[in-house]
Structures are given as structure tokens and as C-alpha cells.
Design a protein around this motif. Sequence first.
Motif, PDB file in Angstrom:
ATOM      1  N   GLY A 230       0.830  -1.204   0.000  1.00 13.01           N
ATOM      2  CA  GLY A 230       0.000   0.000   0.000  1.00 13.01           C
ATOM      3  C   GLY A 230       0.856   1.242   0.000  1.00 13.01           C
ATOM      4  N   THR A 231       0.202   2.399  -0.126  1.00  7.84           N
ATOM      5  CA  THR A 231       0.895   3.684  -0.124  1.00  7.84           C
ATOM      6  C   THR A 231       0.107   4.667   0.735  1.00  7.84           C
ATOM      7  OG1 THR A 231       1.905   5.381  -1.510  1.00  7.84           O
ATOM      8  CG2 THR A 231      -0.248   4.544  -2.226  1.00  7.84           C
ATOM      9  N   VAL A 232       0.623   5.884   0.869  1.00  2.56           N
ATOM     10  CA  VAL A 232      -0.072   6.898   1.669  1.00  2.56           C
ATOM     11  C   VAL A 232      -1.397   7.245   0.989  1.00  2.56           C
ATOM     12  CG1 VAL A 232       0.062   9.250   2.577  1.00  2.56           C
ATOM     13  CG2 VAL A 232       2.096   7.809   2.574  1.00  2.56           C
ATOM     14  N   GLU A 233      -2.451   7.327   1.799  1.00  3.40           N
ATOM     15  CA  GLU A 233      -3.811   7.449   1.252  1.00  3.40           C
ATOM     16  C   GLU A 233      -4.007   8.721   0.430  1.00  3.40           C
ATOM     17  OE1 GLU A 233      -8.346   6.543   2.667  1.00  3.40           O
ATOM     18  OE2 GLU A 233      -6.802   6.812   4.187  1.00  3.40           O
ATOM     19  N   ALA A 234      -3.561   9.854   0.952  1.00  2.00           N
ATOM     20  CA  ALA A 234      -3.742  11.112   0.218  1.00  2.00           C
ATOM     21  C   ALA A 234      -2.374  11.600  -0.237  1.00  2.00           C
ATOM     22  CB  ALA A 234      -4.417  12.142   1.123  1.00  2.00           C
ATOM     23  N   GLY A 235      -1.937  11.143  -1.398  1.00  2.00           N
ATOM     24  CA  GLY A 235      -0.617  11.556  -1.868  1.00  2.00           C
ATOM     25  C   GLY A 235      -0.469  11.412  -3.360  1.00  2.00           C
ATOM     26  N   SER A 236       0.636  11.954  -3.887  1.00  5.13           N
ATOM     27  CA  SER A 236       0.875  11.933  -5.328  1.00  5.13           C
ATOM     28  C   SER A 236       1.156  10.513  -5.837  1.00  5.13           C
ATOM     29  CB  SER A 236       2.060  12.847  -5.667  1.00  5.13           C
ATOM     30  OG  SER A 236       3.208  12.420  -4.955  1.00  5.13           O
ATOM     31  N   THR A 237       1.687   9.648  -4.954  1.00 11.10           N
ATOM     32  CA  THR A 237       1.990   8.272  -5.366  1.00 11.10           C
ATOM     33  C   THR A 237       0.692   7.522  -5.694  1.00 11.10           C
ATOM     34  OG1 THR A 237       3.952   8.281  -3.969  1.00 11.10           O
ATOM     35  CG2 THR A 237       3.160   6.138  -4.689  1.00 11.10           C
ATOM     36  N   LYS A 238      -0.312   7.681  -4.839  1.00 13.09           N
ATOM     37  CA  LYS A 238      -1.615   7.051  -5.099  1.00 13.09           C
ATOM     38  C   LYS A 238      -2.204   7.590  -6.403  1.00 13.09           C
ATOM     39  CE  LYS A 238      -6.353   6.706  -3.436  1.00 13.09           C
ATOM     40  NZ  LYS A 238      -7.351   7.155  -2.450  1.00 13.09           N
ATOM     41  N   SER A 239      -2.083   8.899  -6.609  1.00 11.77           N
ATOM     42  CA  SER A 239      -2.621   9.523  -7.827  1.00 11.77           C
ATOM     43  C   SER A 239      -1.962   8.950  -9.075  1.00 11.77           C
ATOM     44  CB  SER A 239      -2.403  11.036  -7.795  1.00 11.77           C
ATOM     45  OG  SER A 239      -3.010  11.583  -6.657  1.00 11.77           O
ATOM     46  N   PHE A 240      -0.644   8.699  -8.999  1.00 10.88           N
ATOM     47  CA  PHE A 240       0.071   8.140 -10.145  1.00 10.88           C
ATOM     48  C   PHE A 240      -0.524   6.791 -10.539  1.00 10.88           C
ATOM     49  CE2 PHE A 240       3.244   4.986 -11.434  1.00 10.88           C
ATOM     50  CZ  PHE A 240       3.589   5.488 -12.678  1.00 10.88           C
ATOM     51  N   PHE A 241      -0.705   5.894  -9.561  1.00 12.71           N
ATOM     52  CA  PHE A 241      -1.245   4.567  -9.858  1.00 12.71           C
ATOM     53  C   PHE A 241      -2.702   4.652 -10.329  1.00 12.71           C
ATOM     54  CE2 PHE A 241       2.343   3.317  -7.131  1.00 12.71           C
ATOM     55  CZ  PHE A 241       2.877   2.313  -7.916  1.00 12.71           C
ATOM     56  N   LYS A 242      -3.445   5.588  -9.756  1.00 13.98           N
ATOM     57  CA  LYS A 242      -4.864   5.750 -10.118  1.00 13.98           C
ATOM     58  C   LYS A 242      -5.010   6.211 -11.568  1.00 13.98           C
ATOM     59  CE  LYS A 242      -9.079   8.079  -8.599  1.00 13.98           C
ATOM     60  NZ  LYS A 242      -9.667   9.028  -7.620  1.00 13.98           N
ATOM     61  N   ASN A 243      -4.130   7.085 -12.006  1.00  9.47           N
ATOM     62  CA  ASN A 243      -4.253   7.673 -13.345  1.00  9.47           C
ATOM     63  C   ASN A 243      -3.453   6.942 -14.420  1.00  9.47           C
ATOM     64  OD1 ASN A 243      -5.850   9.723 -12.220  1.00  9.47           O
ATOM     65  ND2 ASN A 243      -4.031  10.911 -11.665  1.00  9.47           N
ATOM     66  N   SER A 244      -2.686   5.924 -14.013  1.00  8.24           N
ATOM     67  CA  SER A 244      -1.826   5.228 -14.963  1.00  8.24           C
ATOM     68  C   SER A 244      -2.626   4.293 -15.878  1.00  8.24           C
ATOM     69  CB  SER A 244      -0.772   4.421 -14.209  1.00  8.24           C
ATOM     70  OG  SER A 244       0.001   3.674 -15.103  1.00  8.24           O
ATOM     71  N   ASN A 245      -2.172   4.203 -17.137  1.00  7.00           N
ATOM     72  CA  ASN A 245      -2.787   3.272 -18.091  1.00  7.00           C
ATOM     73  C   ASN A 245      -2.005   1.966 -18.201  1.00  7.00           C
ATOM     74  OD1 ASN A 245      -4.906   5.006 -18.855  1.00  7.00           O
ATOM     75  ND2 ASN A 245      -3.518   6.156 -20.208  1.00  7.00           N
ATOM     76  N   ASN A 246      -0.864   1.907 -17.525  1.00 10.61           N
ATOM     77  CA  ASN A 246      -0.054   0.684 -17.534  1.00 10.61           C
ATOM     78  C   ASN A 246      -0.809  -0.430 -16.794  1.00 10.61           C
ATOM     79  OD1 ASN A 246       1.876  -1.317 -16.522  1.00 10.61           O
ATOM     80  ND2 ASN A 246       3.454   0.040 -17.342  1.00 10.61           N
ATOM     81  N   PRO A 247      -1.010  -1.611 -17.433  1.00 15.80           N
ATOM     82  CA  PRO A 247      -1.813  -2.673 -16.802  1.00 15.80           C
ATOM     83  C   PRO A 247      -1.241  -3.152 -15.466  1.00 15.80           C
ATOM     84  CG  PRO A 247      -0.720  -3.478 -18.807  1.00 15.80           C
ATOM     85  CD  PRO A 247      -0.572  -1.997 -18.783  1.00 15.80           C
ATOM     86  N   VAL A 248       0.098  -3.178 -15.325  1.00 13.64           N
ATOM     87  CA  VAL A 248       0.718  -3.611 -14.061  1.00 13.64           C
ATOM     88  C   VAL A 248       0.373  -2.625 -12.948  1.00 13.64           C
ATOM     89  CG1 VAL A 248       2.921  -4.000 -12.858  1.00 13.64           C
ATOM     90  CG2 VAL A 248       2.609  -4.844 -15.187  1.00 13.64           C
ATOM     91  N   TYR A 249       0.514  -1.317 -13.239  1.00  8.48           N
ATOM     92  CA  TYR A 249       0.249  -0.303 -12.230  1.00  8.48           C
ATOM     93  C   TYR A 249      -1.250  -0.236 -11.918  1.00  8.48           C
ATOM     94  CZ  TYR A 249       4.939   1.048 -13.776  1.00  8.48           C
ATOM     95  OH  TYR A 249       6.271   1.036 -14.120  1.00  8.48           O
ATOM     96  N   ARG A 250      -2.077  -0.509 -12.917  1.00 12.33           N
ATOM     97  CA  ARG A 250      -3.532  -0.551 -12.677  1.00 12.33           C
ATOM     98  C   ARG A 250      -3.878  -1.692 -11.721  1.00 12.33           C
ATOM     99  NH1 ARG A 250      -6.732   3.333 -12.959  1.00 12.33           N
ATOM    100  NH2 ARG A 250      -8.444   1.846 -13.029  1.00 12.33           N
ATOM    101  N   ARG A 251      -3.209  -2.859 -11.905  1.00  9.94           N
ATOM    102  CA  ARG A 251      -3.460  -4.000 -11.014  1.00  9.94           C
ATOM    103  C   ARG A 251      -3.047  -3.673  -9.586  1.00  9.94           C
ATOM    104  NH1 ARG A 251      -1.113  -7.520 -14.655  1.00  9.94           N
ATOM    105  NH2 ARG A 251       0.439  -8.295 -13.170  1.00  9.94           N
ATOM    106  N   ILE A 252      -1.944  -2.947  -9.451  1.00 11.91           N
ATOM    107  CA  ILE A 252      -1.480  -2.541  -8.119  1.00 11.91           C
ATOM    108  C   ILE A 252      -2.510  -1.622  -7.465  1.00 11.91           C
ATOM    109  CG2 ILE A 252       0.245  -1.098  -6.941  1.00 11.91           C
ATOM    110  CD1 ILE A 252       2.360  -2.362  -8.758  1.00 11.91           C
ATOM    111  N   TYR A 253      -3.037  -0.658  -8.247  1.00 13.15           N
ATOM    112  CA  TYR A 253      -4.048   0.266  -7.714  1.00 13.15           C
ATOM    113  C   TYR A 253      -5.322  -0.481  -7.319  1.00 13.15           C
ATOM    114  CZ  TYR A 253      -7.601   3.902  -7.510  1.00 13.15           C
ATOM    115  OH  TYR A 253      -8.642   4.708  -7.102  1.00 13.15           O
ATOM    116  N   GLU A 254      -5.758  -1.408  -8.173  1.00  9.62           N
ATOM    117  CA  GLU A 254      -6.986  -2.172  -7.877  1.00  9.62           C
ATOM    118  C   GLU A 254      -6.817  -3.024  -6.618  1.00  9.62           C
ATOM    119  OE1 GLU A 254      -7.522  -4.208 -11.563  1.00  9.62           O
ATOM    120  OE2 GLU A 254      -8.114  -2.356 -12.611  1.00  9.62           O
TER     121      GLU A 254
END
Length: 431
Positions: A230-254
Motif C-alpha cells: 500500500g501507499t499513503v492514502e492522500a498523496g501523489s503516489t496514489k494519484s500516479f497509480f490511479k491515473n496510470s494506463n499501464n496494466p501492471v500499475y492498474r493492477r497494483i491500484y486495484e
Amino acid sequence: AFQEPYTVSRGSELEGYCIDLISELSKELGFKYKLSLVKDNRYGAMDASGTWSGMIGEVIRGEADLAVAPLTLTAVREAHVDMSTPFMQTGISFLLRRDSASEESSFSLLSPFSTDMWVGILVAFLLTGLCIFLVGRISPTEWAEPDREEHSFTLLHSFWYITGALTLQGAGPHPKAPSGRLISAIWWLFAVLLLACYFGNFSSMLQSNSKHVSIKTFEDLANQDVMDYGTVEAGSTKSFFKNSNNPVYRRIYEHMERKKSYVSSMEEGVRLAQGGNFAFIGEAVSLDLAVARHCKLSRSEEAIAMRAYSIAAPLGSPLVKNLTMAILKLSESGELTYLRQKWWASSCVAVDGAHTSEALRPHDLRDLFLLLGLGLGVGLLLALLELVSRARNQAKEGKKSCCSVMTSELSRRFGSKGESAEQDDSDKSKA
């Protein structure tokens, strides 16, 4: 703004990476400066009305000439302030405990015991073999007539005998004397308990080795389900994974959304990572600081979404060009590398690999070694008492002194066989 190790307070003084950086820049460019802390303790973000807070806001409003901090160089900030060339590069990485960080099957047959333990076992083996050999020679029950009988417990057979006992196979002939039997019994007990400890640790290490997943990259992290992350709830790192189109990073966010594995702060993330079954995702430089402070942690070599920290100045400021030149000079001279090493210095002594810490050490089985040592001592004492008893009886019969008989017995048992044979022949010829 206060953030370790960029700016920290030591009494009335300020120190840290950024304080050293501005000092070096002032020497390079020859300007004087006055330090002040940002009022709202923030770096700078734009609200819905277009007003900037934090350091960026103070620079825009002319309340400060420069903002020296780990300010991420972004397109939005660049549009409202001038930013120098970056003085530090960072990215998103993850932190996890060392023993979870994949020692790609570093397991071996020697792993259950530490090096010191193996040395201890070798010493115990040599001492026991030597004691069995000595007892075999000293004890009259074992070797009644040194002149006529063949000595069965040679040094080679003694080591072969205890090797057989160590592997639970047995190798005859067995000792007949109480002293030899005592040492054998103690060695059998030592061997059984030692093997029990070895196979117990062997089994647990095999199981833990099979559970360890090789986690070196974000793809490894996304493809396993043994460890939460996991990552910090309100931060730029979470935003990166949330907005990424990369399937690996999307799986991490999900995964993080499904498990609700967010943390409220970096401190909480580091604490969970120390616990073992959690990987904390965050900015590489911040994670490096945690690794320097907590020896059980390690950071993934992979860093994604690379970003940079820069110094901010008002739009059109003549300082920016000069600052860029000075930062490049400091980088080329190695000063920036020195500052990074100074403030991110590790307080850890070199740590061993994961499995080494699990290996049994001599201290763990000290009672077992003490028992063996006691058994060897008592066995040798018993053998000597047997010999003393026999010497006393012979002394009484032959009306000689006990010491001379004892010396004679020892020389017969430890002298060369050839000498004894020659002595017998000379006695017979005289007769």
C-alpha cells in the motif's frame, strides 16, 4: 518547511540537506541570504480559485526570493514560477523487510547451522574421537594386555566409530569399558539431539523458502498474493497509480483499493514494512532514509515515474540561470553526491543475508556442547581411575611403588609396539 533530512531544527539553529545546499550555492554565486520558514508548513498546491499555498505561494507573492526544498518539478508549478535545473532525482519505489526481499533460493545443506556452529561440531567430533582413542588405550578393561593383545580402538577406528554413531548407523567393535561406554552414550545423545535440531531447522527453512516470493520489481509485486502492499492514502503516489494506463500499475491500484491497504502516513508504512508481510510504496529518497535508519528494511532497485526536485524563484528572476549553472557545477564536482551521502548515511552495521539470521548458532545449543564436554571429561577420568586401581593392585602384588607401576603401564600403552616386542625378546634371551 521541516522535513528530515532536508531541514531539521537543532535548538535555535537549522540544519539539513537544503541548508547545506543553499550555503554551497551562496558560496558559488557570492550572494547573501536570510532563512525563513514557510508559514503554513506546506510546499505548495493550487486551490480551486487558482491561489497557491505554501512555499510556491510565498514566491509568487514576492514574500520570498527563493524556495529551497524538495519541490517536485511539475508542469503546473513551472507555469507559475521559474524552477532551476533539478538538484536531486527521485521516483516511486517500494520498501520491504530484508527477509521478504527474495534471496533467490540461497538455501543450501549448510544453511540450518551457522559457520560458527559447523566449526563447533567439527571441534566436538575431533575431541570425541581423540577421547575414545585415549580411553581405549588407558582403560585396562578395554585393553587388558598391551604386550599380547591387538588394540582395537586405533585413532582411525575411533573416528570411524563416532562417524557411524553420528549418522545413526553404528560401526563396531563397540567399547567394553565403562568409560568408553559412557563417552559413546553421551556422543549418541549429542548426535540424536544435534540431528533433531538440524532437521527441524532444515524443515522450517525449506517451508519459509518456499513461501518467499522473489519481489524485486513492481511487476513481481503485482503478480504475487503472499504479501500486501500500500501507499499513503492522500498523496501523489496514489494519484500516479490511479491515473496510470499501464496494466501492471492498474493492477497494483486495484489491489490497494480492494484490500484498503492505504496508510495514513509514511511512518505508519515504514512500521508495517518492518512487521514483515507488507511492502510500502513511496518516493525513493524518502524510502532510502527509512532504510538508512532501520536495518531490517531494503528498497527495491526499480524506481518508476521519475521526478526531480528543484529550487523555485519568481517568474523572470535573473537568479534562475545562475542557480542552474551553480547546481550543475556542484553536481560535476561531486558536492551533491557528498551531501546526499552525508544526510542519508546509514547507521546500520553490515547485515547478513536473510537465512543467516535463521541459522542455529553455538549459543543456541550451548547446553548440548556442555553435556558433551562433561561426558568426555568424566569418561577420561573413569579410564584413569580404572588404570590407577589396576596399578595399585599390581603394586601390592609386586611390592613396588604405585607411581612406578603407573608410569610403566602408561609407557606400555602409549609406547611403540616394536620397543615392547624387543624388550620381551631380550627378557626371554636372558632367561
